[in-house]
Structures are given as C-alpha cells and as structure tokens.
Design a protein around this motif. Sequence first.
Motif, short mmCIF file in Angstrom:
data_model
loop_
_atom_site.label_atom_id
_atom_site.label_comp_id
_atom_site.label_asym_id
_atom_site.label_seq_id
_atom_site.Cartn_x
_atom_site.Cartn_y
_atom_site.Cartn_z
N LYS A 190 13.97 -14.27 -11.69
CA LYS A 190 13.70 -12.95 -12.26
C LYS A 190 14.12 -12.86 -13.72
O LYS A 190 13.54 -12.09 -14.48
CB LYS A 190 14.41 -11.87 -11.45
CG LYS A 190 13.83 -11.68 -10.06
CD LYS A 190 14.49 -10.52 -9.35
CE LYS A 190 13.86 -10.30 -7.98
NZ LYS A 190 14.48 -9.16 -7.26
N GLY A 223 4.92 -7.83 -6.43
CA GLY A 223 5.31 -9.22 -6.63
C GLY A 223 4.77 -10.17 -5.59
O GLY A 223 4.63 -11.38 -5.85
N GLU A 224 4.42 -9.66 -4.41
CA GLU A 224 3.91 -10.52 -3.34
C GLU A 224 2.50 -11.04 -3.66
O GLU A 224 2.10 -12.10 -3.17
CB GLU A 224 3.88 -9.75 -2.01
CG GLU A 224 5.25 -9.29 -1.54
CD GLU A 224 5.17 -8.43 -0.29
OE1 GLU A 224 4.10 -8.44 0.35
OE2 GLU A 224 6.17 -7.75 0.03
N TYR A 225 1.75 -10.29 -4.48
CA TYR A 225 0.37 -10.66 -4.75
C TYR A 225 0.20 -11.51 -6.01
O TYR A 225 -0.83 -12.16 -6.18
CB TYR A 225 -0.48 -9.38 -4.87
CG TYR A 225 -0.59 -8.61 -3.59
CD1 TYR A 225 -1.54 -8.93 -2.63
CD2 TYR A 225 0.29 -7.55 -3.31
CE1 TYR A 225 -1.64 -8.22 -1.44
CE2 TYR A 225 0.20 -6.84 -2.13
CZ TYR A 225 -0.76 -7.17 -1.19
OH TYR A 225 -0.84 -6.48 -0.02
N MET A 274 7.91 -16.25 -11.06
CA MET A 274 7.65 -16.32 -9.62
C MET A 274 8.82 -16.93 -8.87
O MET A 274 8.92 -16.80 -7.66
CB MET A 274 6.36 -17.10 -9.37
CG MET A 274 5.11 -16.31 -9.71
SD MET A 274 3.57 -17.16 -9.31
CE MET A 274 3.48 -18.31 -10.69
N VAL A 305 -0.51 -15.21 -5.45
CA VAL A 305 -1.86 -15.40 -4.91
C VAL A 305 -2.88 -15.46 -6.04
O VAL A 305 -3.79 -16.30 -6.04
CB VAL A 305 -2.21 -14.27 -3.92
CG1 VAL A 305 -3.62 -14.46 -3.36
CG2 VAL A 305 -1.19 -14.22 -2.78
N SER A 343 6.95 -1.87 -4.73
CA SER A 343 7.77 -3.07 -4.62
C SER A 343 6.99 -4.27 -4.09
O SER A 343 7.46 -5.40 -4.17
CB SER A 343 8.97 -2.80 -3.70
OG SER A 343 8.54 -2.40 -2.41
N GLU A 344 5.79 -4.04 -3.55
CA GLU A 344 5.00 -5.12 -2.97
C GLU A 344 4.17 -5.87 -4.02
O GLU A 344 3.54 -6.88 -3.70
CB GLU A 344 4.07 -4.57 -1.88
CG GLU A 344 4.82 -4.00 -0.68
CD GLU A 344 3.89 -3.31 0.30
OE1 GLU A 344 2.66 -3.45 0.16
OE2 GLU A 344 4.39 -2.62 1.21
#
Length: 266
Positions: A249, A144-146, A246, A149, A141-142
């Motif tokens: 969805k 999408g956080e990157y 981003m 970046v 699930s993490e």
Amino acid sequence: MYQISQFSKISGLTVKALRYYDEQGMLKPSYRDENTLYRYYDENDLKKAQLIRLLRSLDFSILEIKEVLEMVNNEEDLTYILQEKIANIKENILREKELIKKINSCLSPNVTKTESQTYEISLEEIPLTLVSSIRFTGRYSEIGEYIPVLFKAVQGNVNGAVINCYYEEECMEQADMELCLPTKKQVATNTVNCKYLPAIKAVCTTHYGSHETLHFAYKALFNYVNEHGIAVITPFREIYEKSPGMVFKGNPQNYVTKILFPYKIL
C-alpha cells in the motif's frame, strides 16, 4: 423429576435464570403443578440447560441461543453452529482492526494537514479515452479487488492511471461504479469490457493524501459548483495518479487522486 431448587444445583443455573429462561420460552419445565405452580424438570430439561450454560459461557446472545435451541438436535448440528460462530468472531475482529486503523488515523497530525489543504479548482476538457472496464455494484472498499483483474486483462497495453466512475452523486452503501483502465488498443475478456469514456468538460481538483480523506476534496468541488451555479452530471471520475500498489500500500500521504465533475453547458 427435580424441583427448581434441585435443578438449579444440578444444572449450574440460578433459580432466577431458570425463571427467566422459562419466561423466554427457552427452557420450560416438563411439568408444572397446577395447584402450587411449582416447576419440575427432567433429564431432557437438564440436557437443554447444560447447552444453554455452554452457549452463555461462549458469549452467545439470548437471541442466538434461542435459534440454536431450535436448530440443534445432535452434536453434529452443534458443531456447525460453533464453526459459524468462529467465522463471525473472526469477521468481527477484522472489523474492529479496521476501526482501530481509522481511529489511529484521526490521531495522526496528517489529518489536520489534509483539512488545511488548499484545493485548486480548474475547468478542463477531457478527451475521449479508450478503456477496459468492469462495472459493478458494491462497497467502496471492494474497488481494490477488481484492479488486479483489469491489469491482468490489459497486460502491456496500459495507457494511463486507473479511473473509477461513480454513477450516483450521493454516498451509497452499495454504489454503482465502473473501474476503468486506459488502454493502447481494444482489450476485452469474459470479465472485462472495452469502451470509450466520452469526452467531457469537467470541474477538477487534485487531492494529495489518503483516500480516507477524499471527502475534503469533494467538499471543495461542491462548494465551487454551488457558488458558480454549475450543473454537474454523473458519472463523477476519480483518477488514481499515485495509489496503493497491488502488493504494497505504501505511504497513504503520498497518494495523488484527481477528481472530475462533468458538467452541462447551460
């Protein structure tokens, strides 16, 4: 000093509860008559009883109350504990909301549609690809956080859809992953590396729909390689040809994900 019946009335805790808290080592009476074994409580016991009653009204578990009684010496200590409890409740609420979403997705007719999706399997040669990447270990699930970046680092040099490489074949609580973004030229920063994804021969299929149902595509691929005796190697790749933005969805049923299993030539 108060007898247990008196103390029960004063503290608002039943005699049964007081005996239980005594057995648990949470609220032992200050004095116990050796002959009669009667329990007697004082003012300090009353303060502890009032704290226990407060914590029970706030839905603290017995284990939590035991820890609080060991840690709290004044109102400031209690304030820290209550703030932490609020944070835990908020985190649980978010988890429950995510669970509701998952349950609702199971009620959707689209789930049945995905299960009946026919997966076309192909053997393809994937060329050498220049990418900027971030390798990390974490929950799926993490991912999408990157992504923001990567896009921030690459800016106008994007040369294809986001690729995620999975370095373990099995599903992991903390997975070794590398998020990659194809680039027109070499781009690297303090947080983003630049490298070439090697050319590979891969067993491929395309999944149409939510990422929550990607396992159906994986099942089709594993069925194929097992039936044909193909030895696959990691990292597996997922290419997000159409995916969440981003900011928004969008409709998950419109997502398009290509999955690649690199394989050995025996």
